[in-house]
Design an enzyme around this catalytic site. Sequence first.
Site, mmCIF file in Angstrom:
data_model
loop_
_atom_site.group_PDB
_atom_site.id
_atom_site.type_symbol
_atom_site.label_atom_id
_atom_site.label_comp_id
_atom_site.label_asym_id
_atom_site.label_seq_id
_atom_site.Cartn_x
_atom_site.Cartn_y
_atom_site.Cartn_z
ATOM 1 N N GLU A 29 30.699 97.650 60.521
ATOM 2 C CA GLU A 29 31.778 96.960 60.950
ATOM 3 C C GLU A 29 32.253 96.184 60.058
ATOM 4 O O GLU A 29 31.732 95.459 59.187
ATOM 5 C CB GLU A 29 31.568 96.026 62.186
ATOM 6 C CG GLU A 29 30.791 96.855 63.482
ATOM 7 C CD GLU A 29 30.034 95.849 64.273
ATOM 8 O OE1 GLU A 29 29.935 94.700 64.017
ATOM 9 O OE2 GLU A 29 29.311 96.398 65.060
ATOM 10 N N LEU A 58 32.881 99.182 67.032
ATOM 11 C CA LEU A 58 32.194 97.923 67.312
ATOM 12 C C LEU A 58 31.080 98.219 68.174
ATOM 13 O O LEU A 58 30.988 97.929 69.479
ATOM 14 C CB LEU A 58 33.083 96.780 67.937
ATOM 15 C CG LEU A 58 32.651 95.270 67.795
ATOM 16 C CD1 LEU A 58 33.696 94.493 68.391
ATOM 17 C CD2 LEU A 58 31.402 95.161 67.817
ATOM 18 N N ALA A 59 30.011 98.922 67.716
ATOM 19 C CA ALA A 59 28.936 99.478 68.313
ATOM 20 C C ALA A 59 27.819 99.409 67.498
ATOM 21 O O ALA A 59 27.744 100.569 66.591
ATOM 22 C CB ALA A 59 29.206 100.476 69.104
ATOM 23 N N GLU A 60 26.754 98.884 67.633
ATOM 24 C CA GLU A 60 25.409 98.693 66.611
ATOM 25 C C GLU A 60 24.867 99.981 66.900
ATOM 26 O O GLU A 60 24.217 100.767 65.962
ATOM 27 C CB GLU A 60 24.686 97.507 66.704
ATOM 28 C CG GLU A 60 25.424 96.373 66.094
ATOM 29 C CD GLU A 60 26.677 95.933 66.940
ATOM 30 O OE1 GLU A 60 26.811 96.145 67.989
ATOM 31 O OE2 GLU A 60 27.191 94.932 66.241
ATOM 32 N N GLN A 82 26.326 93.732 61.237
ATOM 33 C CA GLN A 82 27.000 92.392 61.182
ATOM 34 C C GLN A 82 26.306 90.964 60.576
ATOM 35 O O GLN A 82 26.430 90.502 59.739
ATOM 36 C CB GLN A 82 28.510 92.195 61.747
ATOM 37 C CG GLN A 82 29.409 91.279 60.833
ATOM 38 C CD GLN A 82 30.719 91.669 61.445
ATOM 39 O OE1 GLN A 82 31.190 90.994 62.604
ATOM 40 N NE2 GLN A 82 31.770 92.533 60.908
ATOM 41 N N PHE A 83 25.514 90.678 61.892
ATOM 42 C CA PHE A 83 24.509 89.744 61.824
ATOM 43 C C PHE A 83 23.157 90.219 62.352
ATOM 44 O O PHE A 83 23.498 91.072 63.435
ATOM 45 C CB PHE A 83 24.989 88.470 62.835
ATOM 46 C CG PHE A 83 26.125 87.580 62.037
ATOM 47 C CD1 PHE A 83 25.865 86.447 61.456
ATOM 48 C CD2 PHE A 83 27.430 88.115 62.105
ATOM 49 C CE1 PHE A 83 26.860 85.765 61.008
ATOM 50 C CE2 PHE A 83 28.473 87.357 61.398
ATOM 51 C CZ PHE A 83 28.185 86.361 60.973
ATOM 52 N N ALA A 84 22.267 90.172 61.935
ATOM 53 C CA ALA A 84 20.971 90.417 62.638
ATOM 54 C C ALA A 84 20.944 90.565 64.190
ATOM 55 O O ALA A 84 20.282 91.100 64.844
ATOM 56 C CB ALA A 84 19.769 89.620 62.060
ATOM 57 N N ILE A 87 21.549 93.062 66.265
ATOM 58 C CA ILE A 87 20.872 94.396 66.217
ATOM 59 C C ILE A 87 20.546 95.019 67.404
ATOM 60 O O ILE A 87 19.739 96.166 67.575
ATOM 61 C CB ILE A 87 19.979 94.106 65.034
ATOM 62 C CG1 ILE A 87 19.389 95.577 64.504
ATOM 63 C CG2 ILE A 87 18.538 93.515 65.646
ATOM 64 C CD1 ILE A 87 18.674 95.410 63.120
ATOM 65 N N PRO A 89 21.384 96.144 70.354
ATOM 66 C CA PRO A 89 21.819 97.105 70.885
ATOM 67 C C PRO A 89 21.474 98.555 70.218
ATOM 68 O O PRO A 89 21.492 99.652 70.848
ATOM 69 C CB PRO A 89 23.615 97.096 70.755
ATOM 70 C CG PRO A 89 23.942 95.738 70.728
ATOM 71 C CD PRO A 89 22.620 95.132 69.945
ATOM 72 N N HIS A 129 24.218 83.447 65.508
ATOM 73 C CA HIS A 129 24.524 83.983 64.239
ATOM 74 C C HIS A 129 23.610 83.304 63.489
ATOM 75 O O HIS A 129 23.791 82.998 62.335
ATOM 76 C CB HIS A 129 26.061 83.324 63.921
ATOM 77 C CG HIS A 129 26.933 84.107 64.685
ATOM 78 N ND1 HIS A 129 27.524 83.529 65.838
ATOM 79 C CD2 HIS A 129 27.963 85.198 64.162
ATOM 80 C CE1 HIS A 129 28.538 84.334 66.314
ATOM 81 N NE2 HIS A 129 28.915 85.252 65.451
HETATM 82 C C1 LIG Z 1 27.314 93.123 69.100
HETATM 83 C C2 LIG Z 1 28.381 92.373 68.381
HETATM 84 N N1 LIG Z 1 28.521 92.947 67.145
HETATM 85 C C3 LIG Z 1 29.313 92.127 66.148
HETATM 86 C C4 LIG Z 1 29.750 91.114 66.620
HETATM 87 C C5 LIG Z 1 30.640 90.308 65.419
HETATM 88 N N2 LIG Z 1 31.971 90.190 65.868
HETATM 89 C C6 LIG Z 1 32.465 89.351 66.471
HETATM 90 S S1 LIG Z 1 33.985 89.487 67.351
HETATM 91 C C7 LIG Z 1 34.165 90.957 66.706
HETATM 92 C C8 LIG Z 1 35.467 91.676 67.004
HETATM 93 C C9 LIG Z 1 35.686 91.835 68.293
HETATM 94 O O1 LIG Z 1 36.843 92.546 68.463
HETATM 95 P P1 LIG Z 1 37.792 92.903 69.938
HETATM 96 O O2 LIG Z 1 36.520 93.289 70.812
HETATM 97 O O3 LIG Z 1 38.871 93.620 69.613
HETATM 98 O O4 LIG Z 1 37.942 91.039 70.114
HETATM 99 P P2 LIG Z 1 39.033 90.368 69.450
HETATM 100 O O5 LIG Z 1 38.220 89.467 68.642
HETATM 101 O O6 LIG Z 1 39.859 91.055 68.703
HETATM 102 O O7 LIG Z 1 39.575 89.486 70.667
HETATM 103 C C10 LIG Z 1 32.962 91.468 65.899
HETATM 104 C C11 LIG Z 1 32.689 92.601 65.263
HETATM 105 C C12 LIG Z 1 29.589 90.584 67.696
HETATM 106 N N3 LIG Z 1 29.980 89.480 68.031
HETATM 107 N N4 LIG Z 1 28.688 91.236 68.525
#
Ligand SMILES: Cc1ncc(C[n+]2csc(CCOP(=O)(O)OP(=O)(O)O)c2C)c(N)n1
Lengths: 328, 328, 327, 327
Positions: A29, A58-60, A82-84, A87, A89, A129
């Site tokens: 990501e 956005l899918a581990e 992105q953060f442990a 992991i 999922p 985090h």
């Molecule tokens: C399972 C997971 N993976 C990665 C992240 C890191 N992360 C936090 S917000 C985000 C983006 C989210 O995008 P979206 O669903 O479009 O929501 P938005 O922030 O745009 O409102 C990411 C990758 C997380 N919080 N959870």
Amino acid sequence: MTEITMVEAIRQAMDEELARDDRVFIIGEDVGVRGGVFRATQGLFEKYGEERVMDSPLAELTIVGVGVGAALYGKRPICEIQFADFIYPAFNQIVSEASKMYYRSNGQWTVPMVIRAPYGGGIGGGLYHSQSVEAFFTHVPGLKVVIPSNPYDAKGLLKSAVRDPNPVMFFEPKKGYRLIKGEVPEDQEYTVPIGPAKVTREGQDLTVFAYGMMHHYALQAAEKAAEEGIDVEVVDLRTLYPIDQETILKSVRKTSKALIVHEDNLTGGYGAEVAATIAEWGFKDLDAPVRRLAGPDVPAVPFSHPMQEWFMVNTEKIANAIRDLAAF
Amino acid sequence: MTEITMVEAIRQAMDEELARDDRVFIIGEDVGVRGGVFRATQGLFEKYGEERVMDSPLAELTIVGVGVGAALYGKRPICEIQFADFIYPAFNQIVSEASKMYYRSNGQWTVPMVIRAPYGGGIGGGLYHSQSVEAFFTHVPGLKVVIPSNPYDAKGLLKSAVRDPNPVMFFEPKKGYRLIKGEVPEDQEYTVPIGPAKVTREGQDLTVFAYGMMHHYALQAAEKAAEEGIDVEVVDLRTLYPIDQETILKSVRKTSKALIVHEDNLTGGYGAEVAATIAEWGFKDLDAPVRRLAGPDVPAVPFSHPMQEWFMVNTEKIANAIRDLAAF
Amino acid sequence: MPLSNEKKKEMFWTMLLSRRLDERAWVLHRQGKIAFHISGIGQEAAQVGAVYAIEKGKDWLVPYYRDLSMLIAMGMSPTDFVMSLMGKAQEPSSGARQMPSHFSLRQANIVSHSAPVATQSPHASGIGLGIKMDGKDEVVLTTIGEGSTSQGEWYEAVNFAAIHQLPVVFLVENNRYAISVPQEKQMAVSSAADKACGLGLPGIEVDGTQMFEVYDAVKEAVDNARKGDGPSVIEAKMYRLTPHSSDDDDRSYRTREEVEHFKKEDPIIVMKEQLIEQGLMTEEEYKTLEEKAKKSVDDAVEEATRAPYPKGEEAATPVYAEEENHD
Amino acid sequence: MPLSNEKKKEMFWTMLLSRRLDERAWVLHRQGKIAFHISGIGQEAAQVGAVYAIEKGKDWLVPYYRDLSMLIAMGMSPTDFVMSLMGKAQEPSSGARQMPSHFSLRQANIVSHSAPVATQSPHASGIGLGIKMDGKDEVVLTTIGEGSTSQGEWYEAVNFAAIHQLPVVFLVENNRYAISVPQEKQMAVSSAADKACGLGLPGIEVDGTQMFEVYDAVKEAVDNARKGDGPSVIEAKMYRLTPHSSDDDDRSYRTREEVEHFKKEDPIIVMKEQLIEQGLMTEEEYKTLEEKAKKSVDDAVEEATRAPYPKGEEAATPVYAEEENHD
Ligand SMILES: Cc1ncc(C[n+]2csc(CCOP(=O)(O)OP(=O)(O)O)c2C)c(N)n1
Ligand SMILES: Cc1ncc(C[n+]2csc(CCOP(=O)(O)OP(=O)(O)O)c2C)c(N)n1
Ligand SMILES: [Mg+2]
Ligand SMILES: [Mg+2]
């Protein structure tokens, strides 16, 4: 030799491996134009293009599952989580698939892949985090688990991980990304082998076993202790799994006292395995209980600063534990 | 008192809890008309109807995630995972959500739920129907982890689990489902508290710590050893997490020697925590190295019979380990 | 290019051989000679139809546990299969580490799959990604049961393939049940092919007892994938004519009338009659095939029975690779 | 029943207060007074429109981290929010255990959510199941970003709700990015609402800058759910006007022109003009609202600043509940 940060060392390792082997690619990501949320892939998208530095959905599970498939095809994916903390999922793909593919196919299929993830607390990241997740993977035959504590090792171990024919979990102490600096050869390629732990400070009175950020603090605590006349040996475990029993037991043979430090929760943490190894195979050498200093058994590191500090192991707490054990 | 099997005890516990509290319901794959693939829910669909004994889609994340939501609403779900090996898709919901909900909401929200799963090998199930998964959860504050070894405990502990306000992982040794029989009071309600381990055989020479199927074998091995003049104490750990340090340390104080047995892989298994606990807090009492006897560090139990037997810990292997440790 | 008559007969032979082999497995189980069997009976027409749409030795197959007839089509021998039933050392999928019907055949580009359902789907997308990166014109065929499409894993795999227009065909073998759970409890749509519309790729439904219809549908999807036109979802509707596995008893969840009804649509009968009707096969020829199948299965059982079991300690390896396994 | 003018003004006020509060968070961050902020700026019209469609004190909200204005609408005070920004002991969501904007408000039926995205979606379905079991006429509104619908978790949650016709409204706040990753890399369809067709429930797309259109769409879905007609997916299209969070720098992945373009469609401006145009609010009234908002935010910052931090050792509990928390 120049001094660089941990995250720069990691970036360099990926840069060099992408250049060396065109089967290598990065998927995760925000690793593309954004260069990763910690900037670990900064500039690589521009240099190697969208296909080799690929923004995933956005899918581990996708990141790792697609990585496994690509590895089966003959690629060498570097999967960034992105953060442990995120992991889980992908847990099924790591534990059911990546780790067992070679064994279950009786050696037909290899999964040469690296799963990188920043881990650890002390950065104001709160419950989700800040997690340390290594103990979930140091129990899974077929995986290797690596945690570097300094830029030299980070670069050398990551390059080895990319070249390893097995799935390697590569956890990076995120608090150290910019905090920990160290020398790395400039014009000379090198790797650091996966497997051996390393004695990073020789001492006679007791051994502190640590890794990642805690190793950094352990060295500082050992210096403090030295001022008080306690001669501490420090071992950087580096490759947690498979465990380097030999180096661990050799040090205990020498010092007769062991303190194991990690920031992950105490119970069921990696320290339990180190302690159990010592209690089983180093028992005769022991002069004192095997001590563990670790995060408390609460769900994770809280956000608010005073609570975070309460949770985190630090130099002072390690120094205290050293004093206690030395006095035993 | 009548003699019943493990699986019947489990069925009875659910039957009684469904009758006692109409917030209780069961959700899982094939738990409805099929009565569960091991028949643990046999007859409950007919008795309580489709809504309280509910076939889920084939998706463990759904089973647990929906369970968490229902628990937040005020229900008391019993989530069945068909085989422990299939729990990984639900890992995120268990580790990120169920376990941390109470802490992260500072006590606002509870997740009273039970996750049941048959675990363990020796039944010809191969790599993916034989796994022991407890060590992934005995490291997660907020969860409780329970493994019964006999029908009496299975029934009493499962009833306690259903009434517990916290998420409880309830792993059932599937090889013992029909093999292990025991007495259970017929007309009298009872529960067994979650928390305490239990000394199931008193002895002086050494202690064997075990749980589930291995506890069954440990008792048999202790009998063998007794014939050879070795007086073995056996502790059934039962509640693995939180760990019952007191009972463990008390037994070591008495026997001075500890052997920990589980069928899960050795390295990073639950035995490591028991060993580490003893090495740290029972060190002065120890007369010998803390021994672990466990499954080898290969990915899982292979299918073919000779390889399965090679993997599995059994009475004979435990008896040998007892002899070795006694002779130390 | 339409299928030649020879090809069609070969396809029927593959169905028939797989069926007789599969039936023998049930017999071996009743005789106590094997511990476990999970069956493809009722699904052969769809499987053979689909697998003939990919190119042997070039394309990729990421199968699931009911795909015995696909494996037979791709070169797994009946002896290989019976060895896996018996847990013999030389069985090619896993050296008897996995349960029977958990296939792998490296030399035929057939990827090892596990028991947790739907884990294979992202692998198919990953292989598709590799193919696209290398600019090859290979295609991946992957299969799954309809119940298993409830796993987020399947959704994520299809989503990724759709985003990147990967050369993957996702075949859903809808046999109406996931063990005891009927389709209505898995999804609110009438076909897994309907799920495709939500992910931005074509979804096609086809009668899974009609081998050549399945072939045509999959062939078109394969051709599209090969051209770079991206992935497809295909659902073939069929019926599982046996219990879920040798551990199952299906009487608790479906009536005997229902099963008897579908036995009349047994794809072996359907396809046999079709071939005879179309003049591609005579009753005589059919009998010869039956004899050939019986002999082949007999031989396989004999050979497999003679083959050695692994030694226990062989299970100690191979946990870690020293070198990767690629060319 | 259409929204009264009073209600409409109240809704605008909620948007405005949230906006000014949110902006202050950015200021506090620049001043080094807080460590982290994640913003809802640009999403207020959709959030307030949606949340006004459920019944306070009866229905359920399962939100995500951008839903500040929903929380304000449901009764979280500005002081509560600023306390969470500052990690003060009394902040109501988590006692400062979670990062700011990880909301929970037990007494308002607002469920605690975590950082791993999409984990809240199955909870919404589970609550919906509980409601259905008890035969209540409550409804669950749950929100998520468009990127997070890539998680299998979301698919499974929606699938379950569709199968069982649960009273859940799945609102997707499509702000075009998941940190740096644009929608085209998340899905091959043009809207997350399109995903609904593959799961057998209605999917509705709506302009997320139009508060009352969002209200109407969500209200209809809520009414259907309450009647027992099952769940819906609604996508509200909008734009994230700020960087992803205070840790982000969005210049690497989008042009300033693009951001400037969307600033013209800022929902505060859009809705303000709409209200004035429709004669529901005068410029005078608007100014009063602005002053009231400023004062409210000033007071909140002052009060929160005075509030105590938790003691470190308070973090030792509460790990296990002694009793369940239900009535
Ligand atoms: C399972 C997971 N993976 C990665 C992240 C890191 N992360 C936090 S917000 C985000 C983006 C989210 O995008 P979206 O669903 O479009 O929501 P938005 O922030 O745009 O409102 C990411 C990758 C997380 N919080 N959870
Ligand atoms: C993750 C996971 N959960 C549960 C199981 C147990 N199980 C094996 S097959 C099966 C049913 C599969 O149904 P379907 O996908 O329709 O395929 P079919 O067997 O009908 O061909 C189940 C529940 C499993 N193998 N993996
Ligand atoms: Mg099926
Ligand atoms: Mg977004």
